[in-house]
Design an enzyme around this catalytic site. Sequence first.
Site, PDB file in Angstrom:
ATOM      1  N   GLU A  74       0.817  -1.221   0.000  1.00  0.00           N
ATOM      2  CA  GLU A  74       0.000   0.000   0.000  1.00  0.00           C
ATOM      3  C   GLU A  74       0.847   1.266   0.000  1.00  0.00           C
ATOM      4  O   GLU A  74       0.575   2.194   0.771  1.00  0.00           O
ATOM      5  CB  GLU A  74      -0.948   0.003   1.199  1.00  0.00           C
ATOM      6  CG  GLU A  74      -1.923  -1.162   1.214  1.00  0.00           C
ATOM      7  CD  GLU A  74      -2.931  -1.099   2.352  1.00  0.00           C
ATOM      8  OE1 GLU A  74      -2.758  -0.274   3.258  1.00  0.00           O
ATOM      9  OE2 GLU A  74      -3.899  -1.892   2.319  1.00  0.00           O
TER      10      GLU A  74
ATOM     11  N   GLU B 226      -4.616  -9.277   0.938  1.00  0.00           N
ATOM     12  CA  GLU B 226      -5.238  -9.200   2.276  1.00  0.00           C
ATOM     13  C   GLU B 226      -6.716  -9.436   2.081  1.00  0.00           C
ATOM     14  O   GLU B 226      -7.373  -8.693   1.348  1.00  0.00           O
ATOM     15  CB  GLU B 226      -4.980  -7.839   2.935  1.00  0.00           C
ATOM     16  CG  GLU B 226      -3.579  -7.727   3.457  1.00  0.00           C
ATOM     17  CD  GLU B 226      -3.238  -6.354   4.025  1.00  0.00           C
ATOM     18  OE1 GLU B 226      -4.121  -5.716   4.632  1.00  0.00           O
ATOM     19  OE2 GLU B 226      -2.084  -5.937   3.851  1.00  0.00           O
TER      20      GLU B 226
HETATM   21  C1  GAL Z   1      -4.478  -2.980   5.454  1.00  0.00           C
HETATM   22  C2  GAL Z   1      -2.990  -2.891   5.792  1.00  0.00           C
HETATM   23  C3  GAL Z   1      -2.635  -3.812   6.935  1.00  0.00           C
HETATM   24  C4  GAL Z   1      -3.603  -3.643   8.060  1.00  0.00           C
HETATM   25  C5  GAL Z   1      -5.001  -3.914   7.550  1.00  0.00           C
HETATM   26  C6  GAL Z   1      -6.072  -3.881   8.611  1.00  0.00           C
HETATM   27  O1  GAL Z   1      -4.890  -1.972   4.609  1.00  0.00           O
HETATM   28  O2  GAL Z   1      -2.226  -3.255   4.669  1.00  0.00           O
HETATM   29  O3  GAL Z   1      -1.324  -3.550   7.365  1.00  0.00           O
HETATM   30  O4  GAL Z   1      -3.483  -2.349   8.521  1.00  0.00           O
HETATM   31  O5  GAL Z   1      -5.298  -2.948   6.567  1.00  0.00           O
HETATM   32  O6  GAL Z   1      -7.315  -4.162   8.044  1.00  0.00           O
END
Ligand code: GAL
Length: 812
Positions: free
Chosen positions: A417, A493
């Site tokens: 990100e 993620e």
């Molecule tokens: C994402 C980020 C992670 C964590 C996650 C929580 O956007 O890459 O490090 O913060 O959100 O949902």
Amino acid sequence: MKSINLLLFSFLCISAYLNGQENREVTILKDHWKFTKGTHNGAIQPDFNDSDWQSISLPHDWAISGPFIKGGDGPTGKLPWKDEGWYRNKIHVPQHYKGKQVYLLFDGIMAFPKVYFNGAFVGEWDYGYNSFYLDITDFIIPGSENTLTIQVDTRKHDSRWYPGAGIYRKISMIAVNPVHVDIWGTYVTTPIIKPSYADVRIMTQVRNASGAEEKIQIQQTIFNQEGKLVATKESTALVRASSAKEVEVTIPLTSPRKWDISDPHLYTLTTTIKKGKEILDVYNTTFGVRSIAFTADDGFHLNGRRVQLKGVNLHHDHGPLGAVFNKRAMERQLEIMKSMGVNAIRTSHNTPAPEVMELCDRMGILVFSEVFDKYDGKMDFDPEITNFDEFSQRNIKNYILRDRNHPSIFIWSVGNEIGDVSWNIDNGFHRLHTMLNYVNKYDPTRPTTLVCDSEASAALRHFDYYDVHNWNYGRRYTLARKLEPNKSVIISESSSTVSTRGYYDLNLPKTKTDFSKTTLQVSSYDLNAPAWAEMPDDDFMWQEEDSYVAGEFVWTGFDYLGEPTPYHNDWAKENGLTDAHASYSSYFGIVDLVGIPKDRYYLYKSYWNPDQTTVHILPHWNWEGKEGTSIPVFVYTNGDCVELFLNGKSLGKRCKNPTSTIATQRYRILWDSVEYAPGELKAVAYKEGSVIGEQVLKTAGEAYQLRLSPDRKVIKSDGEDLTYILIEAFDKNGNPQPLADHQVQFEIKGEAVIKGVGNGNPRSYEPFQASTVRLFYGKAMLILGSQYSEGKVTVKASSEGLKSATTIITIE
Ligand code: GAL
């Protein structure tokens, strides 16, 4: 029972830890360290008096023992990690090191370490998650006591989670002859893999630190996992004085046994450097023979067959142990994840300890390796003052060289990100290209990627620079995939569902962000997620519909310290509360901070491990005062239907609905409303009409007794091994008491130490290093570590009003 003298053993660890190879001595600098916080510039001098400093062993995280700063920063764990720290050690450098080349190899120091040897400055590093090494040859005094001083400064470090503080991974002292294989000096690839043979290409970087040119022979020998010699080849090289030379050979390997997730076969390459009959160095490299490929429409292929990535993101901390790296703690994390069906991990968002890859190689777990997180003021790099090219080259070089021989690693990610890079702000694509160029320079054999979060940024086509689309949450990969359908997709993620183990709010949330404002715990019905995120079921459904998706990495496998979404400091302020109300550890984990499964563990297991029987009912069945009211009951199972019984009476049979557009109806079996009556709730699961298993929940009476369940009853006397002992409360009839919150005291008899305690409550301010812990929803964990003595250790857990429990651990 044999008991070894403790002092003698510590000495062995420091001064004679050999890796068994001639002419290469590796000493782990583990014990006899002195530590203090604050500014102590005089400590650089060898004669400085550190007698009043704390005596410690490495690895060490000064902040994990607390105390918690209740009104502190929730996102970074409310622990005192921001400070300056000093470490000193008196090291005996043997006389025979005269004429040797000596290095210090640091696996990771948080952060900005400055290293001094015998009063002289030797070198420094910035990025706290990376490994680096320094040449101390010119600074050592062989045959006497030498002083190593390391200053650590986390005040310049910023973070989005708990980073830890200090020398949290191991330090090795490596002594070699002037002609030797460089640190991380081999590169083994398998450019050709056929069923009957593979070409193994070996590059060895030979360093000649002497003042004269040397003509040497390099013997490369490959052993299989059983230790049988399977191939060997010798070559010669002329290495000029004070320089290094890359020597390459290709060795064919007949009938190679592949490294695979189901059979992680490893070969060992032994590189021997000889000058005539004299052996100058022996260096071992572990590698595997396997092929990896991303396809446009059929996801990821390992050894020619599709493997859907069932992954989890893991942060670097180990809960009550803090950032301290411990191999057994890591192995246990991976074992728990594997038992759920995981076949891959993402090292979010930084370079992990080197042992993580060793474990994944051995356990057959694929690794999505990532070097940086977004660096907008959160990394050890300031875009305003740091030379980006220099920083990324140096850090990517160490990151790749250290790990590129591991067969488990299947992709390199340059970052997570990173806003300016994905939006091409301030020439961001140039920086993206710079990072990818360095990755490709040091390892062109694996695909590269950037992890993205902002769907619209795809329109700028940053993906033209790298190989695989990686997107976090919300099916945001859609636009990138449309614009570039020739690239496979990973959901880097997924989910980000939040929950507290054992806690249920019987009013199901109306929306996913409908969080309790009073308990500051998140209901474990697995229906809550922050605004940007989703339920596990959504990701299952999307992957089935979009078959080009290679798989997912759930945020996160384990709860971690810091990032307590939704109950962070901003949330507290928005809700008229103070920082002291914010929590300090995450709710994202599929298992809690100490590794106890939350309900979600069983949802993933039921889907990822469809051949194993899972029948899991939630919530618990202890709702005194709620008699006659309605309680939602969910069942997670690999079956397709479930019949539910309350006190022997059937409440009907319900089935998953595989065509529903509501994902939860596809993967869970739900009763929105079961009229509560204490007693016995039973779920009988069916698959294709046949019973596959059942689970029974019983209303427990008052807590009556404790029970201790160690994950291992026998551990090694190496001063590092651990056993995780689960503490639970049961009623008189042996039913687990899901509401028990008793304070439990431990008494340890024998040579073992408490390394940590915890209960998975993201709001508990009890210290992690203590001989007492409070049960949280009936459970807690004690982490017991061995010392250097063998024998039996008796662990007793007691609590006022409860029958105590005892277990015996053997240390051998
Ligand atoms: C994402 C980020 C992670 C964590 C996650 C929580 O956007 O890459 O490090 O913060 O959100 O949902």
